[in-house]
Design a protein around this motif. Structure first.
Motif, PDB file in Angstrom:
ATOM      1  N   ASN A  64      -5.894   5.067  -8.308  1.00  0.00           N
ATOM      2  CA  ASN A  64      -4.681   5.333  -7.540  1.00  0.00           C
ATOM      3  C   ASN A  64      -4.788   4.525  -6.251  1.00  0.00           C
ATOM      4  N   HIS A  65      -3.923   3.536  -6.078  1.00  0.00           N
ATOM      5  CA  HIS A  65      -4.049   2.614  -4.955  1.00  0.00           C
ATOM      6  C   HIS A  65      -4.009   3.312  -3.605  1.00  0.00           C
ATOM      7  N   GLN A  66      -3.059   4.212  -3.443  1.00  0.00           N
ATOM      8  CA  GLN A  66      -2.884   4.857  -2.152  1.00  0.00           C
ATOM      9  C   GLN A  66      -4.069   5.775  -1.821  1.00  0.00           C
ATOM     10  N   ALA A  67      -4.557   6.496  -2.816  1.00  0.00           N
ATOM     11  CA  ALA A  67      -5.711   7.369  -2.591  1.00  0.00           C
ATOM     12  C   ALA A  67      -6.950   6.553  -2.277  1.00  0.00           C
ATOM     13  N   ASN A  68      -7.154   5.474  -3.022  1.00  0.00           N
ATOM     14  CA  ASN A  68      -8.325   4.635  -2.812  1.00  0.00           C
ATOM     15  C   ASN A  68      -8.324   4.023  -1.417  1.00  0.00           C
ATOM     16  N   GLN A  69      -7.154   3.557  -0.998  1.00  0.00           N
ATOM     17  CA  GLN A  69      -7.020   2.978   0.334  1.00  0.00           C
ATOM     18  C   GLN A  69      -7.348   4.003   1.411  1.00  0.00           C
ATOM     19  N   MET A  70      -6.768   5.176   1.320  1.00  0.00           N
ATOM     20  CA  MET A  70      -6.959   6.170   2.370  1.00  0.00           C
ATOM     21  C   MET A  70      -8.378   6.724   2.391  1.00  0.00           C
ATOM     22  N   ASP A  71      -8.999   6.875   1.229  1.00  0.00           N
ATOM     23  CA  ASP A  71     -10.399   7.300   1.214  1.00  0.00           C
ATOM     24  C   ASP A  71     -11.296   6.218   1.808  1.00  0.00           C
TER      25      ASP A  71
END
Length: 368
Positions: free
Chosen positions: A316-323
């Motif tokens: 998940n791009h958005q989750a990966n970025q924020m983590d």
């Protein structure tokens, strides 16, 4: 097949110093001595992409949504219910400065229209909060420099939403290039675009969008050319075509541009708001090649190289970025290549693209 964690650790090591920003690591009082180890995020601007980010962040391990900032009361009420946000963590654009008094918010994610990024990032920096801003960083390089300076002065971190810099297929492509598996890079072709819908939307208003296809999807073609080559362009030529002068009265519809790099590489790039099925990245080297399509969307990313399928896990791009960003802030780790300085590099080139168009396709040498 390695686990996702093993893969990402391997890629992170493979990127080396070249992928790390010079932006200083900060042990900010907002997140020091924290026991919960979750970055507490407020979303500023509750439009379409904000909803995608919020949905994606439900998969985060190290970041969570705790607040919202919006000029639309009904949206605030909806988000409060959906994400269990307390009243004390809700703000509008007139009260946003009060966020400085809220110790329960660490970072604000600015997802407002492009031409508001400059104003809103300056406000969040003045409030002493870390900030991530969607791309393009601003309307021009001058504004981007002011935003970087404001965040440095406030001792807060400033990131840009380059989610692909956390995406495993993209990172594997960069690793292969850095490892020399393509040999000397000879040529790059990158294109991104789609047929835009509602003619009354903010993306077609210059006062809110700053520009058209170049500002929105052209940044993918441009940024992709930079990470495909590992170099910074030194000149640009660009051309604009407009088949619908009514719909695209205020902003650009389709732009093709060429980037010249110090080693002699030329990248052919393009972006459009007027037709679909135009998304792809192709890299050609002396020893090998890579073709990624889809290359820039929300996933899944798919690619092939001279060695076969581009193997990497889907995330998940958005989750990966924020983590990834949360890990840097909470654990005081070096920042990946998504700081304001990366946004500025793209903005300098975008300025040159528009200058070339104003000068009928003239070659513009880039002034860093």
């Amino acid at each position: 097949m390695h686990s996702r964690r093993d893969f990402l650790q391997k890629v992170s090591l493979g990127l080396g110093a070249a992928a790390l920003s010079a932006f200083p690591a900060i042990a900010n009082e907002l997140t020091s001595n924290r026991q919960d180890k979750q970055l507490r995020v407020a979303i500023m601007g509750l439009g379409g992409y904000a909803n995608i980010v919020a949905k994606g962040m439900q998969e985060c391990k190290m970041a969570k949504i705790v607040g919202v900032i919006s000029g639309t009361p009904s949206k605030i009420e909806t988000w409060k219910k959906q994400y269990d946000i307390p009243d004390k963590n809700t703000y509008n654009y007139e009260t946003v400065s009060q966020i400085k008094n809220n110790p329960d918010i660490d970072l604000v994610y600015v997802i407002t229209p492009n031409s508001l990024h400059h104003k809103h990032v300056l406000q969040i920096a003045a409030a002493g909060k870390h900030v991530i801003c969607e791309k393009p960083v601003a309307d021009n390089a001058k504004q981007a420099r002011e935003m970087i300076a404001a965040c440095e002065k406030a001792n807060v971190k400033f990131y840009i939403g380059y989610r692909l810099h956390f995406e495993p297929h993209t990172l594997e492509l960069i690793r292969m290039r850095e490892a020399g598996e393509f040999g000397k890079i000879m040529h790059v072709n990158n294109y991104a675009g789609f047929k835009i819908g509602d003619p009354t939307q903010w993306r077609l208003k210059k006062s809110l969008a700053g520009g058209g296809a170049m500002m929105d999807v052209g940044v993918y073609s441009l940024n992709g050319a930079r990470y495909c080559t590992g170099e910074e362009p030194i000149w640009v030529t660009a051309q604009e075509s407009k088949t619908d002068p009514v719909k695209f009265k205020e902003v650009d519809e389709t732009i093709t541009f060429q980037l010249g790099f110090p080693s002699g590489i030329i990248a052919n790039c393009g972006c459009t708001y007027n037709f679909n099925h135009v998304e792809g990245l192709k890299l050609m080297g002396e020893k090998g090649w890579a073709e990624v399509n889809p290359a820039f969307g929300y996933g899944p990313i798919r690619g092939t190289t001279h060695k076969g399928k581009l193997e990497a896990p889907d995330v998940n791009h958005q989750a990966n970025q924020m983590d990834g960003i949360a890990d840097c802030i909470l654990n005081n780790k070096p920042d990946p290549n998504v700081t304001g300085h990366e946004g500025l590099k793209d903005m300098v080139v975008i300025d040159a693209v528009y200058e070339s168009i104003r000068k009928n396709g003239a070659k513009i040498f880039i002034n860093k």
